[in-house]
Each structure stands twice: as C-alpha cells, then as structure tokens.
Scaffold this motif. Structure first.
Motif, PDB file in Angstrom:
ATOM      1  N   MET B 111      57.700 -28.069  13.999  1.00 31.43           N
ATOM      2  CA  MET B 111      56.617 -28.056  13.027  1.00 31.43           C
ATOM      3  C   MET B 111      55.529 -29.060  13.361  1.00 31.43           C
ATOM      4  O   MET B 111      55.797 -30.251  13.519  1.00 31.43           O
ATOM      5  CB  MET B 111      57.116 -28.323  11.611  1.00 31.43           C
ATOM      6  N   ASN B 112      54.330 -28.538  13.460  1.00 30.62           N
ATOM      7  CA  ASN B 112      53.144 -29.362  13.673  1.00 30.62           C
ATOM      8  C   ASN B 112      52.101 -28.899  12.670  1.00 30.62           C
ATOM      9  O   ASN B 112      52.124 -27.762  12.215  1.00 30.62           O
ATOM     10  CB  ASN B 112      52.633 -29.171  15.102  1.00 30.62           C
ATOM     11  N   MET B 117      38.589 -26.029  11.779  1.00 31.44           N
ATOM     12  CA  MET B 117      38.122 -24.665  12.044  1.00 31.44           C
ATOM     13  C   MET B 117      39.140 -24.007  12.975  1.00 31.44           C
ATOM     14  O   MET B 117      39.359 -24.479  14.093  1.00 31.44           O
ATOM     15  CB  MET B 117      36.749 -24.706  12.711  1.00 31.44           C
ATOM     16  N   LEU B 118      39.730 -22.921  12.489  1.00 32.62           N
ATOM     17  CA  LEU B 118      40.885 -22.342  13.177  1.00 32.62           C
ATOM     18  C   LEU B 118      40.611 -20.907  13.599  1.00 32.62           C
ATOM     19  O   LEU B 118      39.906 -20.169  12.913  1.00 32.62           O
ATOM     20  CB  LEU B 118      42.103 -22.343  12.247  1.00 32.62           C
ATOM     21  N   ALA B 156      43.957 -24.837   7.051  1.00 33.01           N
ATOM     22  CA  ALA B 156      44.999 -25.763   7.498  1.00 33.01           C
ATOM     23  C   ALA B 156      46.333 -25.041   7.486  1.00 33.01           C
ATOM     24  O   ALA B 156      46.505 -24.058   6.752  1.00 33.01           O
ATOM     25  CB  ALA B 156      45.061 -26.988   6.573  1.00 33.01           C
ATOM     26  N   GLY B 157      47.239 -25.534   8.299  1.00 33.43           N
ATOM     27  CA  GLY B 157      48.543 -24.891   8.320  1.00 33.43           C
ATOM     28  C   GLY B 157      49.482 -25.529   9.306  1.00 33.43           C
ATOM     29  O   GLY B 157      49.270 -26.674   9.739  1.00 33.43           O
ATOM     30  N   VAL B 158      50.500 -24.783   9.661  1.00 34.61           N
ATOM     31  CA  VAL B 158      51.555 -25.313  10.523  1.00 34.61           C
ATOM     32  C   VAL B 158      51.789 -24.370  11.696  1.00 34.61           C
ATOM     33  O   VAL B 158      51.484 -23.181  11.635  1.00 34.61           O
ATOM     34  CB  VAL B 158      52.871 -25.498   9.735  1.00 34.61           C
ATOM     35  N   TYR B 171      48.731 -20.354   8.420  1.00 36.33           N
ATOM     36  CA  TYR B 171      47.602 -21.143   7.924  1.00 36.33           C
ATOM     37  C   TYR B 171      47.161 -20.638   6.549  1.00 36.33           C
ATOM     38  O   TYR B 171      47.305 -19.461   6.220  1.00 36.33           O
ATOM     39  CB  TYR B 171      46.386 -21.009   8.848  1.00 36.33           C
ATOM     40  N   VAL B 172      46.581 -21.546   5.790  1.00 34.06           N
ATOM     41  CA  VAL B 172      45.815 -21.195   4.595  1.00 34.06           C
ATOM     42  C   VAL B 172      44.350 -21.338   4.984  1.00 34.06           C
ATOM     43  O   VAL B 172      43.951 -22.391   5.488  1.00 34.06           O
ATOM     44  CB  VAL B 172      46.143 -22.144   3.415  1.00 34.06           C
ATOM     45  N   VAL B 173      43.572 -20.282   4.769  1.00 34.13           N
ATOM     46  CA  VAL B 173      42.194 -20.282   5.283  1.00 34.13           C
ATOM     47  C   VAL B 173      41.228 -19.735   4.233  1.00 34.13           C
ATOM     48  O   VAL B 173      41.637 -19.169   3.216  1.00 34.13           O
ATOM     49  CB  VAL B 173      42.083 -19.419   6.561  1.00 34.13           C
ATOM     50  N   ALA B 174      39.951 -19.887   4.528  1.00 33.24           N
ATOM     51  CA  ALA B 174      38.916 -19.301   3.661  1.00 33.24           C
ATOM     52  C   ALA B 174      38.986 -17.775   3.775  1.00 33.24           C
ATOM     53  O   ALA B 174      39.277 -17.240   4.847  1.00 33.24           O
ATOM     54  CB  ALA B 174      37.546 -19.807   4.077  1.00 33.24           C
ATOM     55  N   PRO B 175      38.698 -17.088   2.682  1.00 37.13           N
ATOM     56  CA  PRO B 175      38.844 -15.625   2.702  1.00 37.13           C
ATOM     57  C   PRO B 175      37.626 -14.928   3.298  1.00 37.13           C
ATOM     58  O   PRO B 175      36.634 -15.563   3.661  1.00 37.13           O
ATOM     59  CB  PRO B 175      38.978 -15.297   1.222  1.00 37.13           C
ATOM     60  N   LEU B 176      37.717 -13.612   3.363  1.00 37.42           N
ATOM     61  CA  LEU B 176      36.582 -12.786   3.771  1.00 37.42           C
ATOM     62  C   LEU B 176      35.685 -12.523   2.569  1.00 37.42           C
ATOM     63  O   LEU B 176      36.135 -12.561   1.422  1.00 37.42           O
ATOM     64  CB  LEU B 176      37.074 -11.453   4.326  1.00 37.42           C
TER      65      LEU B 176
END
Lengths: 127, 379
Positions: B111-112, B117-118, B156-158, B171-176
């Motif tokens: 786990m990292n 920006m992903l 952000a995420g793992v 990851y949890v990210v911004a939606p479309l």
C-alpha cells in the motif's frame, strides 16, 4: 571407532555436502532472470532461502533502467533492449523483505517499478 | 458537510499515517535525497492524410516529465503536455495540459498513497500512452472515444502490489461533467482536467492487474461517479467498465481490450441539454468498444534492426444503446482496420507508418481511408 559410528559420520558428511546446505565459499549462485519494462519488473517477487546466494540477471525490454536493492548497497544500470543484461548479486544473509526498485527515471510511471526479495520466512520490511 | 466532503475526509487519517515516520522508514538511508531530475519526456509528430483531403503535418505532443525525490519514500512526478505545438485563446490552436502532478507516499509494497493530478487507471493506453509502447501512429480509437485518454483529474488514492502477481490502484477523483457529453465523442468532453473541478460529487476509479504468468497481463478497470453537478435535479451516474489482456512472447505480441460506458438517466440528460441548447445532443445510455491487435517482430536482432508489423481491428459505437425516444446516429457506429509497421532505431524511438480503413454504419457518410506517418521518442 565402531562401524555404526563410522556410518553415521559418513551420512553426516554426505548431508552437509548435499545441495541445499549452507553455502560454502565458491558456491555457484542460483541465477534468477528478471525482465525490466516500463513500469514493472517481472517477476516482482523473488524468494531466496536464508543464506542462499543468487545472481540476478536483469534484462530490459525497452529503455535503460536502474536496479537498486534498498539498503543492500546494490545499484546497477540495466542496459537498453538488445544491449545485454545487468548482473546483481545478493545473499539472503538474514530473513526479511528487501525492496528493489528502478532508480533511473524512466517515465511518469517510474514509481511503480518496484519489487521485493523475500528472504526466508517473510518478515517485516527490511531497510 | 455534504457527502462528497465526508468521503474526502476519510482520506485524512491515511495521509497523517503516511506522514508519520515509520520504523522501516527510519532505517532507510536518505543518501542521495533530496534529488531533482533528470528531466524526461516524450514527443511525437505526425503526417495524416485522409482520402479527398489535404495532408496535415502536426507536432502532436511535446511532453516534459519532471520529478523530485524529497526522500526515498516521498516523491513527486509531474507531466506537462503541449498538444499541437501552439496554444492560443479558447484552445483553437492546441492545448497546454497538466496531465500528471502527484506526490507518492511510498509506504510498503502492498500500500502506497498517491495524491494530486492523476491518470485514471483505465485501460491499456491511458497510463502508458508514450509513442514507443503502442502500435499505430495514433492511439486506438477505443482509447479515444470510449476511454477518453488521456484521462486525468485531481484526486487521491492508494496503489500497491499484493503478491502472487496481483497489483491494484484505487483513487477518489473529481467527476465528469455530463453536460459536456456528446453523441460523437461520448464522455470525452466531460473531463474536468483538474481545472477548478467541481466536486459536489466525487468519483471512484480502480484497476486490478494480474501478472502472475510470464508474458501475460490481465487487467480490469472501473470508474463510477455522478456527473450532473451543474444541473441539480439531474442524477447522471456514469459507470465505465473495462477489461484488457496483453500477451508478449518472443516475436509475438497480442492485445485485447473491451470497454463499456453506462450513463444513467440519459433521458433527462438529453432533455436538459435540449432545453438549454435547442438541439438534441443524442447522448446514448450505453457506449461500447473493443479491439484486438496482433503484432509480430519481423526483424528481431535488437536496435537498430528492430521492426514490428501489426494489424488491429477496432469496433466502437458511441450510440450503442439509446435512451427511450432517441434514435441512434449510425455514423457513430464505427469500426476500423489499422495495419502498419513500427521501426525502432533505438528502443526509445519509434518510426511508424500505418493505413486505416474507418467504416461507419450510416449510408449517408462515406467510409474513410487514412495514411499516417509518425515519429515519436521517449527519454
């Protein structure tokens, strides 16, 4: 010395000199082939017996990579595809998990290029 | 506090845990850190010629990758991309994009934590899109109109490896933004690209890969989120599912990918867009695409004697299933044969040539023949 004691001594000698015993000086290390490719090593998990010596031959499938075993002082450059392979020697002197990684920036997924050498019983992360 | 914020807050303990020094980190030598660079990057330029049209010469991408290691376990990577060589107002000439800029908190193999920006971990191409790693001058159509690569956003995420060949990213990210979806390019226009991204809702994305067998990579990806934050009464959930496989042994390489997008409540989405623009956008409720590719290394002596021939069949339809009351536009039900060669004078330089036969199911729009030449490099 009785015949029984002599027999026991011979058996003991054979057991000590058989493969799988503790390494002696000049033992040929086991060869492990590793492929490096953006952004992974294959295999990324290598098991080494405690006390076993291995010769890691790392061949790239694309660009030049680095190969570093964290905390073990091993640090070699892996040449580009078609230019041969790098050799790193490692002895599992004590049980633990030894991280290896690409330490030559090879692209945006560079940080994914990691693996682990597991020595003996898998313990906590070694340095 | 709304639900999206609550979802983001749950990451806070994980980040605090990461920043706290661990016993393992304390043992690790910091020799050589902090360290910046070297700069890396990739570039490609293309010649594209469609039948009946003038040829186009385009310096398509100029990408610089920057990196900095604060310590062995805290690392930054950034990717800045200039597309089409020139940027002017309203993106008429090109785009300047921050495609990646994240910090990796390297904790353990399993786990990292990654934040910034992903790249969305969806499909074969989106995370590995540099010219020498795929065949064809342009990226596969499926990885353009179904999986909208390059697909990136803030979050952000793992990520990590679980052993036995399993690895993951989540990851949890911004939606479309669903109001930017189109009939032709599907969800592509909805990417917020981390530019003051609205996170009234958040999206979740994950990928699992299996690399337990030599030469074979199996992958499965998903992305799910609400994409209607601009129009409060809409409930446009978007789900992307994807499966892929790669096999490479000796001279042979095979690739296969399937991707499908589901848009919930597409009826109301079309209705809202029709009311605001006066034109029905004809957005589908299901988009689907897949491709199969076979490549063979004809010249296998290693650079500079390194030549690959390939053929790829793609099938992609951004009108695969329509919401009730809408008729699919058959010109967006397409397939393509792409065949060509890639020559590697160096493993990091790809000289490409291909021919594309692009068909559609409409009787009104002609099929297209395209010839493409490309030169790309990566360092």
């Amino acid at each position: 010395m009785s015949a029984r004691a002599l027999f026991a001594a011979i058996v003991l000698l054979l057991l000590v000199s058989a493969p799988g015993a503790a390494p002696t000086q000049g033992q040929t290390p086991r060869v492990v082939e590793i492929t490096a490719e953006r952004f992974e090593f294959w295999p990324s998990e290598i098991t080494v017996a405690e006390g076993e010596a291995v010769e890691l031959r790392i061949r790239s499938d694309d660009t030049m990579h680095g190969f570093r075993i964290v905390g073990a002082g091993t640090n070699v450059l892996v040449p580009k595809r078609g230019k041969g392979y790098a050799v790193a020697r490692f002895t599992g002197s004590r049980p633990g998990r030894y991280t290896f990684e690409c330490n030559r920036m090879c692209g945006a997924g560079h940080n994914f290029m990691r693996g682990v050498l597991v020595v003996g019983a898998a313990g906590a992360d070694a340095p | 506090m709304n639900s999206a914020h609550q979802k983001l807050w749950f990451l806070l303990p994980a980040i605090v845990a990461v920043l706290a020094p661990s016993p393992a980190a304390a043992q690790e030598t910091d020799q050589g850190y902090p360290a910046t660079g070297p700069i890396s990057g990739y570039m490609d330029f293309h010649f594209n010629k469609a039948d009946g049209e003038n040829g186009v010469l385009d310096f398509h991408r100029f990408v610089l990758i920057l990196n900095h290691g604060f310590s062995p376990r805290l690392r930054f990577v950034g990717e800045l991309e200039l597309e089409h060589a020139f940027v002017e107002g309203l993106e008429e000439g090109g785009e300047l994009e921050l495609e990646q800029a994240y910090i990796d908190f390297l904790l353990s193999r399993a786990m990292n934590v990654r934040a910034g920006m992903l790249l969305m971990p969806v499909g074969i191409i989106n995370e590995r899109h540099e010219p020498p790693v795929f065949n064809g001058v342009e990226r596969p159509f499926v990885d353009t109109v179904i999986v909208p690569s390059t697909w990136f956003d803030v979050g952000a995420g793992v990520h990590g490896e679980l052993g036995a060949g399993w690895r993951y990213r989540a990851y949890v990210v911004a939606p479309l933004n669903a109001l930017e979806f189109t009939a032709e390019e599907g969800i592509r226009g909805g990417r917020q690209k981390g530019s003051e991204a609205n996170v009234r809702n958040v999206a979740y994305t994950a990928r699992v890969e299996y690399r337990g067998i030599r030469a074979l990579t199996l992958g499965a990806s998903m992305w799910a989120g609400e994409g209607s934050f601009v129009a409060p009464r809409l409930d446009t959930g978007v789900t992307v599912g994807e499966f892929d496989a790669r096999f490479r042994r000796n001279r042979l390489e095979l690739r296969w990918q399937f991707a499908q997008v589901e848009i919930a409540d597409a009826v109301r989405l079309n209705d809202v867009l029709s009311r605001t623009s006066g034109v029905s956008p004809n957005i589908a409720r299901t988009l689907r695409g897949f491709y199969s590719e076979a490549a063979y290394r004809l010249w296998n002596a290693g650079p500079p004697r390194d030549l690959v021939a390939f053929a790829r069949y793609e099938n992609f339809d951004t009108q695969f299933r329509m919401p009730e009351g809408l008729v699919p536009l058959k010109q967006f039900d397409r397939d393509a044969w792409v065949t060509g060669v890639t020559y590697y004078p160096d493993p990091d330089i790809a000289v490409k040539a291909d021919y594309v036969y692009l068909r559609n199911r409409s009787g009104l729009f002609p099929n297209r023949h395209l010839v493409n030449l490309g030169l790309g490099w990566w360092f």
